[in-house]
Design a protein around this motif. Structure first.
Motif, short mmCIF file in Angstrom:
data_model
loop_
_atom_site.label_atom_id
_atom_site.label_comp_id
_atom_site.label_asym_id
_atom_site.label_seq_id
_atom_site.Cartn_x
_atom_site.Cartn_y
_atom_site.Cartn_z
N UNK A 459 16.74 50.15 -53.48
CA UNK A 459 15.55 49.23 -53.36
C UNK A 459 14.11 49.60 -54.05
N UNK A 460 14.39 50.80 -54.84
CA UNK A 460 13.15 51.28 -55.67
C UNK A 460 12.95 50.24 -56.75
N UNK A 461 11.49 49.83 -56.85
CA UNK A 461 11.24 48.86 -57.66
C UNK A 461 11.76 47.63 -57.93
N UNK A 462 12.17 47.24 -56.73
CA UNK A 462 12.71 45.89 -56.47
C UNK A 462 11.60 44.93 -55.52
N UNK A 463 12.06 43.57 -55.79
CA UNK A 463 10.97 42.64 -54.81
C UNK A 463 11.90 42.15 -53.79
N UNK A 464 11.44 42.31 -52.65
CA UNK A 464 12.16 41.75 -51.40
C UNK A 464 10.77 41.00 -50.49
N UNK A 465 11.13 39.82 -50.38
CA UNK A 465 10.23 38.83 -49.66
C UNK A 465 8.73 38.98 -50.18
N UNK A 466 8.76 39.12 -51.49
CA UNK A 466 7.38 38.96 -52.13
C UNK A 466 6.51 40.36 -52.10
N UNK A 759 6.52 51.44 -57.05
CA UNK A 759 6.75 50.22 -56.77
C UNK A 759 6.07 49.24 -57.62
N UNK A 760 5.14 49.47 -58.38
CA UNK A 760 4.46 48.78 -59.35
C UNK A 760 4.93 49.00 -60.87
N UNK A 761 6.02 49.71 -60.98
CA UNK A 761 6.59 50.15 -61.97
C UNK A 761 6.62 49.12 -63.03
N UNK A 762 6.98 48.16 -62.53
CA UNK A 762 7.22 46.78 -63.53
C UNK A 762 5.86 46.38 -64.17
N UNK A 763 4.74 46.59 -63.62
CA UNK A 763 3.41 46.15 -64.06
C UNK A 763 2.89 47.36 -64.92
N UNK A 764 3.84 48.51 -65.10
CA UNK A 764 3.16 49.71 -65.56
C UNK A 764 1.79 50.17 -65.35
N UNK A 765 1.57 49.95 -63.98
CA UNK A 765 0.34 50.64 -63.42
C UNK A 765 0.27 52.11 -63.22
N UNK A 766 -0.83 52.61 -63.79
CA UNK A 766 -0.86 54.14 -63.98
C UNK A 766 -1.93 54.58 -63.06
N UNK A 784 -3.36 46.46 -65.69
CA UNK A 784 -2.06 46.78 -66.29
C UNK A 784 -1.71 45.42 -66.90
N UNK A 785 -1.85 44.35 -66.18
CA UNK A 785 -1.37 43.13 -66.62
C UNK A 785 -1.97 42.66 -67.81
N UNK A 786 -3.40 42.95 -68.05
CA UNK A 786 -4.17 42.53 -69.23
C UNK A 786 -3.68 43.29 -70.39
N UNK A 787 -3.51 44.61 -69.99
CA UNK A 787 -2.80 45.48 -71.09
C UNK A 787 -1.62 44.95 -71.72
N UNK A 788 -0.52 44.54 -70.92
CA UNK A 788 0.74 44.27 -71.19
C UNK A 788 0.39 42.81 -72.12
#
Length: 790
Positions: A459-466, A759-766, A784-788
């Motif tokens: 389940x780690x780092x996966x999206x479930x029901x948003x 959980x927010x690994x996909x966004x590279x949130x630090x 994080x999104x802006x940096x990406x």
């Protein structure tokens, strides 16, 4: 004028000698009946004849010179008896001394009970209004005019470091203390590393919010020369010593009385300015004076805690083996060095290495003063912060190295065969210490199994029901059982009257229940016949109070010593009556046996009946005082694991499940221990997601009400599980106990931050900063999104 109800409800004597041990039973708290039926007596319940009321006038600005105080309008108000300022107290007043954590240099930053010519934080006491009615006192306080010459404020440790604005001219710097502690050789270890990473972390300012605010009633008996203060808690004997010194009295002429206390968590019971001011007013007026802190005052006057920045660097091999770690701490101490504020940065430095095999470690500690409410201890002081710093960096390093987080920790945890483990002298004011007993890898394994970590891996780092799922781990070790000693006294006056007096204080931990359980087993007497009395300075010759998770470790051990002494005296009495030497008898489970006999020749119950008839020799034999001395700390340990779901659109976090495991050595009452653990965890979750003291650039608090400073409710974090282990008793006390009051909170920030980052690994949130409030988390996601994109 007396207060009753501090003991348990008495029941008729019954033979308890052959019953199962009381220690270990999950008994409901004896004191709960008193509280739930409205029979408790808290400080605002307490009344004295001819009592008057005090209101403290506090600074409305963060930093200013005081040009003058005009109390004329207040004094003209009917019912106002006096308005006291610095000029009234200056002949008696002394700086409030440091009780614990005397960091080098702190002696230059001590607080007086009133500001004299300068205020350094919003909430600092300037004057005291006394009236015959509290509402009149409040109205009069509004009429006192303070003429300020405002100064620039310093509300940030980096600004404080520049010394452009200095809080204490005589000191010449805002750097209240600076020192370095170390073990091993970091200079040699870092060049040998395959991997190095450095990050800067920040833990936010927040604090305890007990249900009951602080309060005092003081009375001066001029005829007897006795000053009595009701509302004492935590360290009444220390406070008595300080107060006696300020008034030039013998210590025995100051009596501190502990009533029921609605929570403390480390902030209540220290010596604050009001602990001098209210007795001073009683002394001057010759009438009892009551002061009750309102909630707004509590926000700005009661100790804050936690605010700290840490630059932390780790060096490892490619397989994740840690070679070294070094740190630089900047701790915001607020405006003054309070009685125990130094504990916070000192323990953060000491426990930064945690339960890991980090042989090379160095930490530079910088404690700075700013124009904020002063800092003191709050449940798990320094530990919560240190665990957050270290465990976040561990997850970052594990991710860089491609090592699963639990495996990274497993490779570095100290093994049971390595204990005791010398951690060196990492605190300036105490000797070198060592982790005593335990199995750190096993505690982590049990926590992972309890939360079904293997299943959660998918389940780690996966999206479930948003919502994005994440799992976070944090391991900890926690010092407990602070010395140097504790005392207990036992008095048996009849078959239904066993009084146990302890030098420990109680602020809701369940001492009346747990300590009665200990005594019941040690003397083989009925639990229901024991009344426990705590805190008040007339109960024992010398007491040391309740802090550093020491109640059972030190206080419980003192009970065992006192019980052994009483049993020995009972044996001596029986032997003397028989005309035989006492070594021909032994005491077992409330009965006295002659060696070789199959039946007891006497019992405590029979002697108690004699005591009830007034027999002087029996009464003398059935009272004893014992003291347990120990300067070595014992260490609990464990692991927290959090499973969270984060909505990336709203930045809200749902804690789906939270499991914590702690080995406390021996749980005298598992129900109370589990309650402490779960309560601590929820308190820590609130601190991680909600609680925060925020100041503006002038030193004004912006979150000074519960509309702005948020606390968790019972519905916010419903899925918390505590697993209490008793696998490795302490060898440093006869009970084998370790502390059990702080393990629930100390790793919450770390585990939750790791889970949210996962959980927010996909966004590279630090995540390097707390709290993880929706606003802060939303900002992190946006950044994080802006940096990406760039």
């Amino acid at each position: 004028m007396s207060v009753t109800g501090q003991g348990t409800i008495l029941q008729p004597w019954a033979d308890a000698a052959d019953s199962a041990p009381m220690m270990g039973r999950p008994l409901p708290r004896s004191e709960d009946f008193r509280m739930l039926t409205g029979a408790g007596c808290y400080i605002d319940d307490f009344q004295c004849e001819d009592m008057v009321y005090a209101v403290v006038i506090r600074s409305a600005v963060g930093h200013a010179r005081i040009n003058g105080v005009d109390a004329s309008a207040a004094l003209d108000l009917p019912g106002v008896l006096a308005v006291y300022t610095w000029d009234d107290i200056k002949d008696l007043a002394r700086p409030i001394p440091i009780r614990l954590g005397p960091l080098p240099g702190f002696e230059r930053y001590l607080q007086m009970s009133f500001a004299s010519d300068r205020v350094r934080y919003v909430g600092e006491p300037i004057a005291l209004v006394i009236a015959d009615d509290r509402y009149v006192a409040e109205d009069a306080a509004e009429l006192v005019y303070v003429d300020y010459d405002q100064l620039d404020a310093v509300v940030d440790v980096h600004a404080a470091l520049t010394d452009e604005v200095i809080l204490f001219d005589d000191a010449g710097t805002n750097l209240a203390s600076h020192y370095t502690v170390a073990r091993g050789d970091t200079l040699s270890a870092f060049p040998q590393a395959d991997y190095v990473r450095k990050e800067t972390f920040h833990c936010h300012r927040h604090g305890a919010m007990p249900l009951e605010t602080r309060g005092l009633v003081a009375r001066w008996d001029q005829a007897q020369g006795v000053l009595t203060v009701w509302g004492a808690t935590k360290v009444p004997f220390f406070n008595r010593r300080v107060l006696a010194g300020m008034f030039g009295l013998e210590e025995k002429k100051v009596v501190m009385v502990e009533l029921d206390v609605g929570g403390s968590f480390g902030v209540r019971g220290e010596f604050y300015p009001e602990d001098f001011l209210i007795p001073f007013a009683a002394f001057k007026l010759g009438r009892p004076v009551k002061w009750i802190e309102d909630r707004r005052e509590s926000f700005i006057a009661t100790n804050h805690s936690r605010e700290m920045e840490c630059e932390l660097e780790i060096a490892t091999r490619t397989d994740g083996t840690i070679l070294a770690m070094r740190a630089r701490i900047l701790a915001d101490m607020g405006a003054y060095a309070r009685t125990n504020g130094g504990v916070v940065p000192a323990k953060a430095a000491q426990l930064l290495p945690g339960p890991y095999r980090i042989l090379n470690f160095e930490c530079e500690v910088n404690a700075l003063v700013t124009n904020k409410t002063p800092v003191g201890t709050y449940r798990g002081p320094g530990r919560y912060e240190a665990n957050f710093f270290r465990e976040r960096l561990f997850d970052m390093a594990a991710d860089d190295l491609g090592i699963e987080p639990a495996e990274f920790r497993r490779r570095n945890l100290i093994g049971p065969d390595e204990l005791p483990f010398n951690i060196g002298k990492l605190v300036t004011y105490v000797d070198a210490s060592e982790y005593d007993t335990g199995d750190y890898p096993d505690a982590m394994a049990q926590a992972l199994e309890a939360i079904d970590y293997a299943r959660l891996a998918s389940l780690r780092r996966t999206m479930v029901d948003g919502k994005l799922h994440g799992v976070g781990i944090a391991c900890f070790v926690e010092s407990s059982g602070g010395g140097p000693a504790e005392s207990a006294r036992i008095v048996i006056e009849g078959p239904g009257s066993i009084a146990l007096y302890t030098g420990c204080s109680s602020s809701g931990q369940g001492h009346e229940t747990v300590m009665a359980q200990i005594l019941a087993d040690e003397l083989g007497v009925p639990f229901a016949s024991i009344s426990v009395f705590h805190g008040t300075t007339t109960y024992v010759e010398q007491g040391y109070g309740t802090y550093h998770s020491r109640g059972v470790v030190m206080g419980g051990s003192a009970i065992m010593f006192a019980a052994a002494k009483l049993a020995s005296q009972a044996v001596a009495l029986v032997a003397r009556r028989a005309g035989l030497p006492p070594d021909g008898f032994e005491f077992r489970n409330g009965r006295i046996w002659r060696n070789g006999d199959e039946q007891p020749c006497a019992s405590l119950e029979a002697l108690a009946h004699e005591a009830a008839q007034g027999s002087p020799e029996v009464l003398a034999a059935l009272q004893a005082e014992g003291t347990f001395e120990n300067s070595k700390l014992t260490y609990t340990y464990g692991t927290h694991v959090a499973h969270v779901a984060v909505d990336p659109e709203t930045a809200t976090v749902e804690v789906l499940r939270y499991v914590l495991v702690e080995d406390v050595g021996r749980a005298i009452n598992r129900l109370i221990v589990n309650g402490q653990a779960i309560g601590g965890a929820v308190q820590g979750m609130g601190g991680t997601f909600l609680d925060q003291f925020i100041y503006d650039d002038t030193g004004q608090m912006l979150t000074g009400t519960f509309a702005d400073y948020l606390l968790p409710t019972s519905m916010d974090f419903p899925n918390v599980e505590a697993i209490t282990l008793e696998n490795f008793p302490s060898k440093l006390n006869p009970l084998g106990a370790k502390g059990a009051g702080e393990g629930g909170i100390v790793a919450t920030g770390a585990a939750l931050a790791n889970a949210v980052a996962d959980a927010l690994h996909c966004y590279a949130v630090k995540i390097c900063d707390l709290p993880l409030s929706p606003n802060n988390l939303a900002r992190m996601i946006r950044e994080a999104k802006a940096k990406t994109k760039t």
